[in-house]
Scaffold this motif. Sequence first.
Motif, PDB file in Angstrom:
ATOM      1  N   UNK A  27       1.139  -1.669   0.505  1.00  0.00           N
ATOM      2  CA  UNK A  27      -0.285   0.211  -0.030  1.00  0.00           C
ATOM      3  C   UNK A  27       1.019   1.441  -0.063  1.00  0.00           C
ATOM      4  N   UNK A  28       2.150   0.931   0.750  1.00  0.00           N
ATOM      5  CA  UNK A  28       2.819   2.090   1.188  1.00  0.00           C
ATOM      6  C   UNK A  28       3.244   2.665  -0.276  1.00  0.00           C
ATOM      7  N   UNK A  29       3.744   1.739  -1.334  1.00  0.00           N
ATOM      8  CA  UNK A  29       4.547   1.532  -2.768  1.00  0.00           C
ATOM      9  C   UNK A  29       3.098   2.194  -3.566  1.00  0.00           C
ATOM     10  N   UNK A  30       2.171   1.837  -3.313  1.00  0.00           N
ATOM     11  CA  UNK A  30       0.860   2.035  -3.992  1.00  0.00           C
ATOM     12  C   UNK A  30       0.936   3.821  -4.048  1.00  0.00           C
ATOM     13  N   UNK A  31       0.677   4.387  -2.296  1.00  0.00           N
ATOM     14  CA  UNK A  31       0.772   5.763  -2.132  1.00  0.00           C
ATOM     15  C   UNK A  31       2.025   6.530  -3.354  1.00  0.00           C
ATOM     16  N   UNK A  32       3.225   5.769  -3.433  1.00  0.00           N
ATOM     17  CA  UNK A  32       4.225   6.616  -3.608  1.00  0.00           C
ATOM     18  C   UNK A  32       3.941   6.734  -4.850  1.00  0.00           C
ATOM     19  N   UNK A  53      -1.045  13.839   2.162  1.00  0.00           N
ATOM     20  CA  UNK A  53      -1.526  13.649   3.584  1.00  0.00           C
ATOM     21  C   UNK A  53      -2.065  12.903   3.514  1.00  0.00           C
ATOM     22  N   UNK A  54      -3.684  13.433   2.779  1.00  0.00           N
ATOM     23  CA  UNK A  54      -5.061  12.563   2.713  1.00  0.00           C
ATOM     24  C   UNK A  54      -4.440  11.219   2.548  1.00  0.00           C
ATOM     25  N   UNK A  55      -3.744  11.016   1.879  1.00  0.00           N
ATOM     26  CA  UNK A  55      -3.652   9.248   1.292  1.00  0.00           C
ATOM     27  C   UNK A  55      -2.757   8.798   2.472  1.00  0.00           C
ATOM     28  N   UNK A  56      -2.288   9.531   3.216  1.00  0.00           N
ATOM     29  CA  UNK A  56      -1.495   8.848   4.431  1.00  0.00           C
ATOM     30  C   UNK A  56      -1.545   7.947   5.573  1.00  0.00           C
ATOM     31  N   UNK A  57      -3.105   9.545   6.277  1.00  0.00           N
ATOM     32  CA  UNK A  57      -4.164   9.420   6.799  1.00  0.00           C
ATOM     33  C   UNK A  57      -4.797   7.847   6.596  1.00  0.00           C
ATOM     34  N   UNK A  58      -5.490   8.094   5.266  1.00  0.00           N
ATOM     35  CA  UNK A  58      -6.448   6.760   4.800  1.00  0.00           C
ATOM     36  C   UNK A  58      -6.071   4.774   4.694  1.00  0.00           C
ATOM     37  N   UNK A  59      -4.267   5.486   4.998  1.00  0.00           N
ATOM     38  CA  UNK A  59      -2.917   4.324   4.921  1.00  0.00           C
ATOM     39  C   UNK A  59      -2.597   4.548   6.129  1.00  0.00           C
ATOM     40  N   UNK A  60      -2.843   5.261   7.097  1.00  0.00           N
ATOM     41  CA  UNK A  60      -1.787   4.829   8.640  1.00  0.00           C
ATOM     42  C   UNK A  60      -1.638   3.945   8.743  1.00  0.00           C
ATOM     43  N   UNK A  61      -0.496   3.558   9.409  1.00  0.00           N
ATOM     44  CA  UNK A  61      -0.315   2.090   9.752  1.00  0.00           C
ATOM     45  C   UNK A  61       1.600   1.069   8.725  1.00  0.00           C
ATOM     46  N   UNK A  62       1.492   2.078   7.753  1.00  0.00           N
ATOM     47  CA  UNK A  62       2.111   1.571   6.653  1.00  0.00           C
ATOM     48  C   UNK A  62       3.773   1.539   7.367  1.00  0.00           C
ATOM     49  N   UNK A  63       4.724   1.176   6.166  1.00  0.00           N
ATOM     50  CA  UNK A  63       5.870   0.243   6.864  1.00  0.00           C
ATOM     51  C   UNK A  63       6.578   1.557   6.410  1.00  0.00           C
ATOM     52  N   UNK A  64       5.963   2.622   5.367  1.00  0.00           N
ATOM     53  CA  UNK A  64       6.907   3.370   4.187  1.00  0.00           C
ATOM     54  C   UNK A  64       7.362   4.509   5.181  1.00  0.00           C
ATOM     55  N   UNK A  65       8.486   5.066   3.968  1.00  0.00           N
ATOM     56  CA  UNK A  65       8.806   6.309   4.942  1.00  0.00           C
ATOM     57  C   UNK A  65       8.349   7.570   4.872  1.00  0.00           C
ATOM     58  N   UNK A  66       7.828   7.955   6.222  1.00  0.00           N
ATOM     59  CA  UNK A  66       7.411   9.179   5.840  1.00  0.00           C
ATOM     60  C   UNK A  66       8.258  10.744   5.431  1.00  0.00           C
ATOM     61  N   UNK A  67       9.070  10.474   5.759  1.00  0.00           N
ATOM     62  CA  UNK A  67      10.539  11.494   4.702  1.00  0.00           C
ATOM     63  C   UNK A  67      10.051  12.519   4.082  1.00  0.00           C
ATOM     64  N   UNK A  68       9.033  11.049   2.882  1.00  0.00           N
ATOM     65  CA  UNK A  68       8.639  12.269   1.224  1.00  0.00           C
ATOM     66  C   UNK A  68       7.833  13.210   1.957  1.00  0.00           C
TER      67      UNK A  68
END
Length: 249
Positions: A27-32, A53-68
């Motif tokens: 999911x994190x990769x799809x977000x990116x 930010x909206x995508x991040x909230x919907x998929x909260x809990x993923x292990x992707x890098x949030x520095x992006x």
Amino acid sequence: MVQMARKKKKHEEHIDETWLIPYADMLTLLLALFIVLFAMSSLDTEKFRQMAIAFNKELKGGTGNKEFLNEAPPAKDVPLKEEKSVEELQAKQEMEELKQLQEKIDAYITANKLSLSLKTTLTERGLMITIMDNALFDSGKAFVKLESVATAKEISQLLVAASPREVMVSGHTDNVPITNAEFKSNWDLSTGRAVNFMQVLLENANLQPGKFSAIGYGEYRPVAPNDSAENRAKNRRVEVLILPLTKQP
């Protein structure tokens, strides 16, 4: 035995959640991917961040890098009026240099008491030197008068400072039809005067002939109504237009 049965039952009640890790990464990769695609199709940085930010909230809990999402603060819109392009700065500098050249020519006009025959005008088109026809030509003639050749040569010296700018020499007449056998129309007379005056200017070896051009407008670009002898005299003139470097053909 009872203790082993309890441990087995407790183990069976525990659900295996290891599948969540690859799922969250996917999911994190799809977000990116969606964010990159959005960034490629839009120049609005603020909207880009809001979507991320909206995508991040919907998929909260993923292990992707949030520095992006935190790379840079929102870009501030800069009013267009405050943006000075290189072209604008060059144009301003060019007009300042033409103004300095105008001051030199005006000083020459004043020193030689030629204000009735010569004048300068600085506009966005460039620096214009206007010379009344009686200062250069006899009536109905196109050759520069012998007593006026010295004035023409002085003007050519002043034009050296204008190099390498383009210089346009134009001839103008009043609306009285030409009546001699030498010229068929005012077109011919005005063109002949422009060419002949330009040739006198180009006797100065410090000028570049390739930067000069001559044209005759006849009576069709008057500066005053042809309703009196005084106004017709204003229309009989030669103009030397020095083009800014920023507007070279």
